[in-house]
Scaffold this motif. Structure first.
Motif, mmCIF file in Angstrom:
data_model
loop_
_atom_site.group_PDB
_atom_site.id
_atom_site.type_symbol
_atom_site.label_atom_id
_atom_site.label_comp_id
_atom_site.label_asym_id
_atom_site.label_seq_id
_atom_site.Cartn_x
_atom_site.Cartn_y
_atom_site.Cartn_z
ATOM 1 N N ARG A 320 0.842 -1.184 0.000
ATOM 2 C CA ARG A 320 0.000 0.000 0.000
ATOM 3 C C ARG A 320 0.888 1.249 0.000
ATOM 4 O O ARG A 320 1.926 1.271 0.668
ATOM 5 N N ILE A 321 0.488 2.262 -0.743
ATOM 6 C CA ILE A 321 1.260 3.513 -0.751
ATOM 7 C C ILE A 321 0.863 4.294 0.498
ATOM 8 O O ILE A 321 -0.243 4.825 0.592
ATOM 9 N N ASP A 326 8.354 7.135 3.647
ATOM 10 C CA ASP A 326 8.481 8.560 3.954
ATOM 11 C C ASP A 326 7.369 9.297 3.187
ATOM 12 O O ASP A 326 7.165 9.035 1.987
ATOM 13 N N ALA A 327 6.668 10.187 3.876
ATOM 14 C CA ALA A 327 5.524 10.881 3.258
ATOM 15 C C ALA A 327 5.917 11.586 1.964
ATOM 16 O O ALA A 327 5.098 11.719 1.047
ATOM 17 N N ARG A 328 7.182 12.016 1.872
ATOM 18 C CA ARG A 328 7.608 12.785 0.703
ATOM 19 C C ARG A 328 7.730 11.924 -0.566
ATOM 20 O O ARG A 328 7.931 12.451 -1.648
ATOM 21 N N LEU A 330 5.293 9.599 -1.419
ATOM 22 C CA LEU A 330 4.009 9.017 -1.777
ATOM 23 C C LEU A 330 3.428 9.538 -3.095
ATOM 24 O O LEU A 330 2.899 8.760 -3.891
ATOM 25 N N GLU A 331 3.534 10.847 -3.304
ATOM 26 C CA GLU A 331 2.953 11.399 -4.535
ATOM 27 C C GLU A 331 3.679 10.864 -5.767
ATOM 28 O O GLU A 331 3.066 10.594 -6.794
ATOM 29 N N LYS A 334 2.604 7.272 -6.415
ATOM 30 C CA LYS A 334 1.254 7.203 -6.993
ATOM 31 C C LYS A 334 1.280 7.560 -8.487
ATOM 32 O O LYS A 334 0.506 7.023 -9.269
ATOM 33 N N LYS A 340 5.452 11.847 -16.576
ATOM 34 C CA LYS A 340 6.340 12.761 -15.835
ATOM 35 C C LYS A 340 7.239 12.011 -14.854
ATOM 36 O O LYS A 340 8.229 12.557 -14.381
ATOM 37 N N SER A 422 -9.656 6.861 -1.793
ATOM 38 C CA SER A 422 -9.081 5.828 -2.640
ATOM 39 C C SER A 422 -7.898 5.191 -1.926
ATOM 40 O O SER A 422 -7.205 5.850 -1.162
ATOM 41 N N ASN A 424 -4.330 3.241 -2.487
ATOM 42 C CA ASN A 424 -3.349 3.165 -3.558
ATOM 43 C C ASN A 424 -2.320 2.091 -3.265
ATOM 44 O O ASN A 424 -1.965 1.855 -2.109
ATOM 45 N N LEU B 71 -3.535 9.278 0.305
ATOM 46 C CA LEU B 71 -2.108 9.269 0.643
ATOM 47 C C LEU B 71 -1.883 9.580 2.125
ATOM 48 O O LEU B 71 -0.742 9.668 2.575
ATOM 49 N N PHE B 73 -2.677 12.388 3.635
ATOM 50 C CA PHE B 73 -2.323 13.798 3.846
ATOM 51 C C PHE B 73 -3.500 14.616 4.393
ATOM 52 O O PHE B 73 -3.315 15.741 4.831
ATOM 53 N N VAL B 105 4.538 17.738 3.379
ATOM 54 C CA VAL B 105 4.635 17.737 1.913
ATOM 55 C C VAL B 105 4.194 19.095 1.351
ATOM 56 O O VAL B 105 4.774 19.587 0.376
#
Lengths: 464, 213
Positions: A320-321, A326-328, A330-331, A334, A340, A422, A424, B71, B73, B105
């Motif tokens: 699971r994401i 580390d939170a930084r 996750l994006e 995903k 990109k 959602s 992920n 996520l 957040f 973030v």
């Protein structure tokens, strides 16, 4: 004479005779060669139904919805035409082609305003606008109206909602049809009761349901959730879709196959659309992975051969994401399938290939096992059941006094589900064979931490 | 998001939440707050707002909220007991707050996008000053602004009310007069980033100020 066709889901699909001529146009007949669920038959062997079957189903369901709401005449015809043509722009392997069209489009050649649209939507519009056979049966004004109804519609909201909304004919048909052909009962819902409850409070207002339809909608929303979790996000389906996408990329970038480039490099020209209309699943496989001949591209051919022979890449990592990452990161995780993040994804795939090369005790190593082109880092999301009641829309409205309310707030079942987000997941697929398949779960669990560390390190590169 | 990329709807929503001290009470309020933040920063056309039953609504913004939640957040709390519907059932309110990870973030995004962040921060402060806390008032103002943006010619409050049914919206002249006053106080039509509205809307406002018949 009306057009009648037996359908395994809806029994008879009936259309006026002039629309039968549209059904017989080659742009629709081509959809007989495009499977609805790409290679999902590798896991659900019955899933061999096509976009053509679905097209007729959507037109049928949309007609029933329109009739229930008292829509007739030109408006009914417009809804039917939109139902018939909504998937005209699908390429080989359905949605897999959409991804590749978006990836390889020549954006420098797009006309003003086109870059805001998804490429497959532009292709659909171009086919409807320019196909000579279609234009013999559908006047230009009607074709433009269909394009608008499938895109940015400024007319009566209800027509759009029948074609594209949280309760549209498309979803109603694909849930029932995909569930039926996959042999899973999750796609079922009470379609007749759902239709009975449809209501249009005023001519210009939005489509709503009456209170007696709430249970049918609950079933419909849950069907969407269960089908997503069990079919659309099934492991084998995710892997096979990712393999086709990778094969296309390898064919264009590594093997430099001109026909493949021509198929996916949308440049807005009539030549692109003319060529695109000639392709379906079978022609794609015959061209780029002929059964008894050497394929034209080494890498793409090898990947497609694996699909043809069902030697799929193996899932070696899935998580699971979220925490403990580390939170930084996750994006970025995903967004891994997006263009990109191509560089990051490549770095992760190279790292994994390198990691695998030292694991000969656990997996049988081949040239492909340690080739980053045969490692795929992928991510996907699943909406919660509550979120499944929405699509690209605000949500289903229930007609109530003094004012309509959202279905999720009126359904006792859904009110009790507070969570709505959602989930992920990140996954890695690789061309490995387990030495001892009975130990694969054990090996995956040992590999989890080093692979997680590798992904995290790559995501955090350049950060303090 | 890197320094060179244009800001996505997802990032915009994230930073609007961060500018609002990480907390927004009510999902309607969140939608409308982002709507006006978009209008005041010149980003509105990129946020995907369409006419929906209860006013302008963006599935992209709703999707961004889901993604932020997915996520970890953003947290959603369901607050019951705010009101009851016609059957006596409680109507729930959905409150949103950024988690510590969400703030961490967001800080990274702030550092990478100083100029855009300042614009968003100033805008959210401006909205707070304009008392954008009543979601009913915000919804009416959003409807008025949405319709006003569709037209380039001048119009009166009465005309504005007549235009509403084509979007399936029913409003009164009184409501539109109040909405117009709120928009005027917000100086939304003088937004330098919104060139299309800079001149024509000023004239419209003069008309809007006329007394009702």
């Amino acid at each position: 004479m009306n057009f009648n066709s037996r359908d395994p889901i809806h029994n008879f699909v009936t259309l006026p005779s002039d629309l039968a001529e549209v059904v017989n146009c080659q742009v629709l007949q081509r959809l007989r060669g495009i499977r609805q669920l790409a290679m999902a038959s590798l896991v659900y062997h019955g899933a061999l139904h096509t976009r053509f079957d679905h097209t007729l189903g959507v037109t049928h369901v949309s007609t029933l919805m329109a009739e229930q709401l008292g829509i007739s005449g030109d408006e009914l015809r417009l809804v039917q035409l939109a139902g018939l043509l909504h998937d005209a722009g699908h390429g080989p392997f359905s949605h897999v082609s959409e991804t590749s069209l978006g990836w390889f489009a020549d954006e420098t050649k797009l006309k003003a305003g086109q870059s805001e649209h998804k490429i497959h939507e532009l292709v659909t519009a171009e086919i409807i606008r320019t196909d000579p056979e279609l234009s013999r049966f559908i006047p230009s004004k009607w074709r433009e109206d269909v394009i608008n109804l499938l895109g940015e519609w400024k007319g009566r909201p209800v027509l759009k909602q029948i074609i594209s909304g949280p309760l549209d004919g498309d979803k109603q048909d694909y849930l029932l049809r995909d569930g039926f052909f996959c042999g899973v009962p999750y796609g079922n819902f009470d379609i007749r009761q759902l239709h009975r409850s449809l209501v249009l409070p005023n001519e210009d207002e939005q489509l709503m349901i009456e209170e007696h339809g709430i249970h049918a909608i609950e079933q419909f929303v849950l069907a969407k959730y269960y089908m997503t979790a069990n079919v659309y996000r099934h492991r084998v389906r995710l892997i096979s879709d990712a393999m086709i996408t990778r094969a296309i990329r390898l064919g264009i970038v590594e093997d430099k196959l001109e026909p493949l480039t021509r198929l996916y490099r949308y440049d807005g020209t009539p030549q692109f659309v003319e060529n695109y209309k000639k392709w379906d699943d079978a022609r794609f496989m015959e061209t780029f992975c002929p059964p008894d001949e050497k394929p034209p591209g080494v890498k793409s051919g090898a990947m497609l051969r694996r699909l043809r022979e069902r030697k799929l890449l193996k899932l070696i990592y899935s998580e699971r994401i979220g925490q403990p990452y580390d939170a930084r990161c996750l994006e970025k995780m995903k967004a891994l399938p997006k263009k990109k993040q191509a560089v990051l994804r490549r770095r992760i795939e190279e790292g994994i290939a390198n990691f695998i090369s030292g694991r000969s005790a656990e997996v049988r190593l081949t040239t492909e096992s340690v080739d980053p082109d045969f490692v795929i880092a992928n991510s996907y999301g699943i909406k919660s059941a509550k979120e499944s009641s929405k699509n690209e829309d605000e949500g289903i409205l229930v007609q109530m006094k003094p004012s309509p309310q959202y279905f999720v707030d009126q359904s006792i079942l859904f009110k009790s589900i507070n969570e709505a987000y959602s989930d992920n997941c990140i996954q890695i697929y690789a061309a490995v064979e387990w030495m001892d398949p009975s130990k694969k779960d054990e090996i995956r669990s040992v590999w989890q931490e080093p692979i997680r560390n590798l992904i995290q390190t790559e995501c955090l590169k350049g950060k303090p | 998001m890197s320094e060179r990329e244009t800001m996505t709807t997802y990032d915009f929503v994230h930073l609007v939440m961060y500018a609002a001290d990480g907390t927004v009470k009510g999902r309607t309020k969140l939608q409308k707050l982002v709507y006006f933040a978009g209008a005041l920063t010149g980003k509105l056309d990129d946020l995907g707002y369409r006419a929906h039953y209860y006013g302008p609504y963006s599935a992209e913004v709703a999707g961004a909220v889901d993604d932020l939640r997915g996520l970890g957040f953003l947290e959603q709390k369901v607050i019951s007991g705010c009101a009851v519907d016609t059957k006596g059932f409680e109507i729930a309110r959905y409150d949103y707050s950024l988690t510590s990870d969400g703030k961490l973030v967001a800080e990274e995004k702030v550092a990478a996008n100083r100029e855009e962040w300042e614009s968003i921060q100033n805008t959210v402060k401006r909205l707070e000053k304009a008392k954008a806390d009543d979601y009913v008032k915000l919804s009416l103002a959003a409807k008025a602004y949405f319709v006003a943006r569709q037209r380039s010619e001048r119009f009166t409050v009465e005309e504005l009310v007549c235009l509403m049914p084509s979007f399936s919206w029913k409003v009164t002249e009184e409501q539109m007069r109040e909405a117009g006053k709120w928009l005027e106080d917000l100086k939304i039509f003088e937004n330098q980033n919104d060139q299309r509205l800079a001149t024509d809307r000023r004239q419209s406002l003069e008309l809007r100020a006329r007394p009702a018949r």
